[in-house]
Design a protein around this motif. Structure first.
Motif, PDB file in Angstrom:
ATOM      1  N   GLN A   1      -8.596   1.485  -4.412  1.00 29.42           N
ATOM      2  CA  GLN A   1      -8.386   0.548  -3.306  1.00 29.42           C
ATOM      3  C   GLN A   1      -9.138  -0.734  -3.650  1.00 29.42           C
ATOM      4  O   GLN A   1     -10.326  -0.860  -3.380  1.00 29.42           O
ATOM      5  CB  GLN A   1      -8.896   1.138  -1.993  1.00 29.42           C
TER       6      GLN A   1
ATOM      7  N   GLY B   1       0.802  -1.220   0.000  1.00 28.50           N
ATOM      8  CA  GLY B   1       0.000   0.000   0.000  1.00 28.50           C
ATOM      9  C   GLY B   1       0.831   1.264   0.000  1.00 28.50           C
ATOM     10  O   GLY B   1       0.298   2.374   0.054  1.00 28.50           O
TER      11      GLY B   1
ATOM     12  N   THR C   1      -3.672  -1.115  -2.955  1.00 30.78           N
ATOM     13  CA  THR C   1      -3.454   0.171  -3.614  1.00 30.78           C
ATOM     14  C   THR C   1      -3.029  -0.110  -5.050  1.00 30.78           C
ATOM     15  O   THR C   1      -1.992  -0.708  -5.292  1.00 30.78           O
ATOM     16  CB  THR C   1      -2.380   0.979  -2.869  1.00 30.78           C
TER      17      THR C   1
END
Length: 116
Positions: free
Chosen positions: A104, A67, A88
């Protein structure tokens, strides 16, 4: 893409189909259209690289597994600018609004983050 070259965010190789983890994490790679060869790989950023976009004369690069969103400045300084958690994906910048758009995947959301 710049003239006859393309910068690519690589996921990595030998990917486990259950976890999506690559045994050999990816890098940023510069590829020549003329020769279809990797000209250069940058080992400063490694991971499961998924998104790559220009911003403020530099680059932002995302890692799907961690992420992290890395910032690479014009002069080559590299640091983790954000962490949005796993999933991500393919980031993008809306320049006129100064927004970083962050899909996301694990949460079925699209984040819009104000850039400074």
């Amino acid at each position: 893409v710049d003239n006859d070259k393309m910068l690519v965010a690589q996921w990595g190789s030998e990917v486990d189909a259950k976890t999506w983890m690559a045994k050999n994490p990816g890098h940023l790679a510069l590829i020549s259209f003329a020769h279809t060869d990797v000209i250069k790989e940058d080992a400063h950023i490694t991971g499961h690289l998924d998104g790559l976009t220009k911003y403020d004369g530099g680059l932002l690069v995302s890692d799907w597994i961690t992420g992290d969103v890395w910032s690479i400045s014009r002069n080559g300084n590299i640091h983790v600018r954000y962490n949005f958690g796993p999933g991500t994906a393919d980031i993008s910048v809306a320049e006129e609004l100064k927004l970083l758009l962050v899909p996301q995947m694990n949460q079925n959301k699209l984040l819009a983050v104000q850039l400074d």
